[in-house]
Design an enzyme around this catalytic site. Structure first.
Site, PDB file in Angstrom:
ATOM      1  N   MET B 164      26.882  40.397  39.630  1.00 36.47           N
ATOM      2  CA  MET B 164      28.032  41.165  40.089  1.00 36.47           C
ATOM      3  C   MET B 164      28.034  42.577  39.470  1.00 36.47           C
ATOM      4  O   MET B 164      27.025  43.241  39.491  1.00 36.47           O
ATOM      5  CB  MET B 164      29.331  40.393  39.817  1.00 36.47           C
ATOM      6  CG  MET B 164      29.260  38.905  40.244  1.00 36.47           C
ATOM      7  SD  MET B 164      28.686  38.637  41.961  1.00 36.47           S
ATOM      8  CE  MET B 164      29.992  39.438  42.860  1.00 36.47           C
ATOM      9  N   SER B 165      29.159  42.975  38.851  1.00 40.91           N
ATOM     10  CA  SER B 165      29.257  44.360  38.372  1.00 40.91           C
ATOM     11  C   SER B 165      28.443  44.646  37.124  1.00 40.91           C
ATOM     12  O   SER B 165      28.408  45.793  36.677  1.00 40.91           O
ATOM     13  CB  SER B 165      30.720  44.735  38.128  1.00 40.91           C
ATOM     14  OG  SER B 165      31.394  44.834  39.362  1.00 40.91           O
ATOM     15  N   MET B 166      27.771  43.646  36.563  1.00 40.18           N
ATOM     16  CA  MET B 166      26.792  43.961  35.514  1.00 40.18           C
ATOM     17  C   MET B 166      25.676  44.812  36.109  1.00 40.18           C
ATOM     18  O   MET B 166      24.964  45.511  35.379  1.00 40.18           O
ATOM     19  CB  MET B 166      26.219  42.698  34.901  1.00 40.18           C
ATOM     20  CG  MET B 166      27.262  41.851  34.182  1.00 40.18           C
ATOM     21  SD  MET B 166      26.575  40.926  32.805  1.00 40.18           S
ATOM     22  CE  MET B 166      25.527  39.740  33.649  1.00 40.18           C
ATOM     23  N   THR B 167      25.521  44.748  37.421  1.00 37.28           N
ATOM     24  CA  THR B 167      24.606  45.649  38.123  1.00 37.28           C
ATOM     25  C   THR B 167      24.885  47.105  37.753  1.00 37.28           C
ATOM     26  O   THR B 167      23.959  47.901  37.579  1.00 37.28           O
ATOM     27  CB  THR B 167      24.768  45.476  39.644  1.00 37.28           C
ATOM     28  OG1 THR B 167      24.575  44.106  39.984  1.00 37.28           O
ATOM     29  CG2 THR B 167      23.801  46.363  40.418  1.00 37.28           C
ATOM     30  N   LYS B 168      26.174  47.424  37.650  1.00 35.75           N
ATOM     31  CA  LYS B 168      26.557  48.807  37.307  1.00 35.75           C
ATOM     32  C   LYS B 168      25.926  49.234  35.982  1.00 35.75           C
ATOM     33  O   LYS B 168      25.502  50.379  35.829  1.00 35.75           O
ATOM     34  CB  LYS B 168      28.083  48.910  37.176  1.00 35.75           C
ATOM     35  CG  LYS B 168      28.877  48.672  38.451  1.00 35.75           C
ATOM     36  CD  LYS B 168      30.379  48.705  38.159  1.00 35.75           C
ATOM     37  CE  LYS B 168      31.227  48.726  39.420  1.00 35.75           C
ATOM     38  NZ  LYS B 168      31.206  47.463  40.184  1.00 35.75           N
TER      39      LYS B 168
END
Lengths: 445, 445
Positions: B164-168
């Site tokens: 999820m937002s760990m992609t960021k």
């Protein structure tokens, strides 16, 4: 979704499903050459973002037509949902190579080999044949050692390429392994394995007839006929949401449940992709595993593979057992080497030798017709058997994919390609004699 | 395609895009427990084919809602087109482990650790917290050695999980590397890097403001508002063909070209996913590489990764830099170890130490508000900085994903999870004190 949007995807999928048949080698206008159509030269998908005329997208119905397919064959997962065929977590087992000097000398000698294409009078060099065939990758193993390896177009050492109907040969190999292990009874009727096949023409075929594509099932691939079965199959297979007014089968397996008969089971070989998906379903039913997981467990994790492969899926997550695999060139070489060495690689046995013996022995050539470039061939367990002097057999996929195993020359050859036309009948004339020439060269080495 | 079909996909994508904010910790009816909602217990996608009520498909708008998401977080590629983040072709570098006996003893001791959740009076054990948080995978490294590792639900050792937002944080790390190397000027205006950003509110923001999410750009994620920006973003991002009557932006980057202003740049931190995709575009423009390829070149091929990762893409093949990555638990542990060791792993330097120093130092907490469970925090280069006694910082993603780096305890902790609700504010009370407890245990070891 309107049926026109649905059709856009169906057209692209149908292109991927395309037959390997070529009963007519008709002429057509000259396409761009291999060098002209190189995706780097064409500039496909270069830039962030690429210019609009260089974009290749899923909604674009032409993503799998030449020359765009020369890019798309290396990028299918960017268009479609996929499942992984895992190589596992350990270290790959590197393929053996000769010394760099010897490898370079071999490359020079093989490039200069000459042969005469089928139905031609003028000779051609091996290297010329690579361009004539829009080759993306060529790997040759001799006695287990890599003697030739080149990449072109969209493919590079760390890349992967759609293998099209060579997928069938992986499905067939898995089926043959299960038969040898007693898990799958190839004399059973399909309806005894999968009762819900219902009144489909497949119900009364044996598992062996499905494996060898001698079923009598209707499946037309006449692209000019809007009612041809290929269109319905492609619509069923599309992972996109179905149109609100769509009432046909949803997914590969629902399609298989409603196939009408066409002729008698067992009479003749008919190359029809639906047999491969029928076999995939049978395999999953008797093993409780998706064909992707089984290919991982039985092949990819055990042959020292260096890359995961992957397989496209329908809207219900069912892998396309008739054509959905994408894999790396060297891993396909490992698979060919396992075949050549009758089930062994890296000192380990993956499956009984009889699996390969059954495939390599081939079927009854009198049931086989319609492939002018393979005049004495047969098709067994989803592998093409040439019944030639060298006892060669092959996995084959449209647009020029092949794993060619020559037991006499102890040679495995893998070609990945993006030939403008689908049917291998157009590519065989500059391929099969070339393979024979390099086999003879290696035997004399 | 009707707009309703388009919306089905938009809803699923929107669920994936969901914010990490939690300004209100409101009560709701009790969902199924972690054990009850285990995908194996639920029977999702079991059988060939699964029964209709156990199917999870892309056309199903609920594939990313609880409890189905407990299966889907491990299977995103089966729903969506993706690009690979390649680990390369070599051998992985195994993570070091203690002896099996010592590892088992550590597991027993860590499982029995107790802590008091935020805003609670009763203590809880570490092991209880794993179930309370619907944990799918938990890995703890201490001084570079794996001291704890468990898998639950859909995840196993050889599997992968949406981060999820760990992609960021991967996108932000790549950006910070490029800044340190002088390839990217973080004081430049976005319009100077990407002139075609046009009149978008992003045009006049600095690259640093984009990296730190202090831009003044409009982006609402009020799911109850049918005109909220999240819906338009999700429709733009959907890889499915657009509806015939659709006239909005096509893809992440077209969306970014039409973002209206909302407040002044640089004034305050606002957690808005569009900043991450803006940064992804900037990175691709200055490097000439997709973020997937750059993550492969700079991180995955150089940290000894054992699995490829992958990233979802829009209809033009642009990776979702704000939330699209799926990866293996241990590879995320390697990434955390690279951060802890300020750019080094396996004796090799991947990037300058100042990259991590910049991130770990954090930003101005006075610009940071709205996250009650991180009262003194800041957000720098797409990483969350706690400004606590241990100097901890983290990558965080909805439904409980985290890479938590505690430099004082020399600890890296990775949790992958499928908590019923998206916002980490609901999960932090039973997580952050647990991480502190295990850090203190390891320091006293």
């Amino acid at each position: 979704m309107s049926s026109s949007t649905s059709d856009v995807i169906a057209i692209a999928l149908a292109a991927m499903l395309a037959l390997g048949t070529a009963t007519q080698l008709s002429a057509q206008s000259e396409p761009l050459s291999a060098r002209e159509s190189d995706p780097k030269v064409m500039g496909w998908m270069q830039g962030f973002p690429p210019p609009p005329d260089k974009l290749i997208t899923q909604p674009d119905s032409n993503y799998f037509s030449f020359p765009k397919l020369r890019w798309s064959v290396c990028h299918l997962r960017e268009f479609l949902p996929t499942e992984e065929i895992s190589r596992g977590l350990g270290a790959p087992v590197p393929l053996p190579y000769p010394s760099p000097a010897e490898f370079a000398a071999l490359a020079r000698e093989i490039d200069a080999l000459t042969f005469t294409p089928l139905n031609a009078s003028e000779a051609m060099t091996w290297e010329e044949s690579l361009y004539a065939n829009y080759t993306d990758g060529m790997l040759i193993l001799h006695k287990g050692q890599v003697v030739y390896e080149r990449y072109f177009g969209c493919l590079e050492e760390g890349g992967k390429h759609a293998i099209m109907s060579m997928t069938k040969s992986i499905t067939g190999l898995l089926g043959e392994i299960l038969v040898a292990e007693g898990v799958l009874d190839d004399t059973a009727l399909v309806r005894d394995v999968i009762p819900e096949i219902g009144d489909s023409a497949f119900a009364t075929a044996t598992v062996r007839q499905v494996m060898d594509m001698t079923t009598g099932v209707q499946y037309s691939e006449d692209y000019s006929d809007p009612n041809a079965d290929i269109w319905l199959y492609s619509r069923a297979a599309s992972p996109l949401p179905k149109a609100a007014d769509y009432s046909g089968p949803d997914g590969y397996w629902e399609y298989l449940q409603q196939v009408p008969p066409d002729g008698e089971h067992g009479e003749a070989f008919h190359y029809k992709t639906i047999n491969s998906d029928m076999l995939g379903w049978i395999i999953s039913r008797v093993t409780g595993e998706a064909v992707t997981d089984l290919a991982s467990d039985r092949l990819w994790t055990r042959m020292g593979a260096e890359q995961d492969a992957y397989q496209t899926v329908d809207g219900k997550g069912v892998p396309f057992a008739g054509g959905g695999v994408t894999a790396g060139l060297r891993d396909l070489g490992r698979l060919g080497q396992v075949m050549l060495d009758r089930g062994e690689i890296n000192g380990q046995r993956l499956f009984p030798a009889e699996v390969v013996e059954t495939i390599a022995a081939g079927g009854d050539p009198s049931k086989f017709a319609g492939f002018p470039t393979i005049p004495n061939g047969s098709y067994t367990s989803q592998w093409w058997v040439f019944h030639n002097d060298h006892g060669a057999y092959a996995a084959r996929g449209v647009h020029g994919q092949t794993i060619y195993v020559d037991p006499t020359a102890e040679m495995v050859l893998v070609r990945l390609a993006s030939f403008p036309r689908a049917q291998n009948g157009f590519i065989d004339p500059t391929s099969l004699p070339a393979y024979q020439a390099v086999a003879e060269y290696l035997m004399a080495r």
